[in-house]
Enzyme design. Structure first.
Site, mmCIF file in Angstrom:
data_model
loop_
_atom_site.group_PDB
_atom_site.id
_atom_site.type_symbol
_atom_site.label_atom_id
_atom_site.label_comp_id
_atom_site.label_asym_id
_atom_site.label_seq_id
_atom_site.Cartn_x
_atom_site.Cartn_y
_atom_site.Cartn_z
ATOM 1 N N LEU A 194 27.065 8.445 -22.398
ATOM 2 C CA LEU A 194 27.967 6.845 -22.721
ATOM 3 C C LEU A 194 26.565 5.919 -23.701
ATOM 4 O O LEU A 194 27.654 4.902 -24.070
ATOM 5 C CB LEU A 194 27.751 5.972 -21.405
ATOM 6 C CG LEU A 194 27.762 5.048 -20.917
ATOM 7 C CD1 LEU A 194 29.144 3.922 -21.048
ATOM 8 C CD2 LEU A 194 28.131 3.853 -19.071
ATOM 9 N N GLU A 195 25.745 5.580 -24.107
ATOM 10 C CA GLU A 195 25.020 5.501 -24.631
ATOM 11 C C GLU A 195 24.710 4.962 -26.255
ATOM 12 O O GLU A 195 25.613 4.371 -26.918
ATOM 13 C CB GLU A 195 23.326 5.605 -24.144
ATOM 14 C CG GLU A 195 23.218 4.557 -23.509
ATOM 15 C CD GLU A 195 23.015 3.253 -23.343
ATOM 16 O OE1 GLU A 195 22.659 2.682 -24.441
ATOM 17 O OE2 GLU A 195 21.953 2.580 -22.099
ATOM 18 N N SER A 196 25.055 6.425 -26.730
ATOM 19 C CA SER A 196 25.571 6.896 -27.922
ATOM 20 C C SER A 196 26.926 7.962 -28.301
ATOM 21 O O SER A 196 26.561 8.326 -29.945
ATOM 22 C CB SER A 196 24.097 7.318 -28.681
ATOM 23 O OG SER A 196 23.560 8.885 -28.614
#
Length: 200
Positions: A71-73
């Protein structure tokens, strides 16, 4: 690698999310419109998942957290957000510094997979200790612990889903936890959702 869940049998999770329409909605949206991206993220995750899973087990943290970098990167260690969040775990400078990450003109340890993983998991564990739930820990990871503490105090509750239903959360944070739940379910059971699992 820790084995992914198969095509049959019960779903086994460490974080038990409620039956929220938002989670199902994000799952259906990802599978309908972002299948190629999901496959690319799953393929990239193979480089990192074993190390993260071992760190989670050592710290006695939920295994689903290994999918937070999706989700982050998108499991891209060189990713940088418009706000300056950096690395696989998208750590901001002000949140990374208290965990001992070096950031100067010579080096930025947010880009160091091992150091950043240690810092990110410490931050998540601190969030759980402060708020008492993984939903709130994830929300604090996204919005900041100070901001989430203020919101919880104003609203008189630390229940993430109650805060979300009241519209008390920042828009990004209101989407963050159900998006994480959706992504972790898909990536943990890729075969069930039509993704190709590499057996290399």
């Amino acid at each position: 690698l820790e084995p992914l869940q198969g095509h049959r049998g019960a779903d086994l999770y460490s974080i038990v999310f409620p039956d929220e329409d938002s989670i199902e909605g994000f799952m259906q949206g990802l599978l309908a419109r972002r299948r190629e991206w999901l496959q690319a993220v799953l393929d990239r995750s193979r480089l990192y998942r074993a190390v993260i899973a071992a760190e989670l087990e050592e710290r006695e943290l939920p295994r689903e957290l290994q999918y937070l970098p999706a989700l982050e990167s998108g499991f891209q260690p060189k990713a940088v957000s418009p706000k300056g969040a950096t690395g696989l775990w998208q750590l901001m400078g002000n949140t990374a510094a208290p965990f001992g990450l070096r950031m100067d003109m010579w080096i930025d340890e947010r880009r160091d997979f091992f150091r950043a993983t240690e810092a990110a998991l410490s931050k998540l564990k601190d969030g759980h200790r402060q708020f008492g739930s993984w939903e709130m820990s994830l929300a604090a990871y996204n919005a900041g612990a100070g901001r989430m503490a203020r919101i919880a105090k104003e609203q008189g509750t630390t229940n993430y889903w109650t805060l979300r239903a009241r519209g008390a959360l920042p828009r990004e944070t209101a989407a963050f936890v159900p998006q994480f739940a959706a992504l972790s379910r898909i990536l943990d059971q890729p075969g069930r959702h039509g993704l190709e699992v590499s057996w290399e």
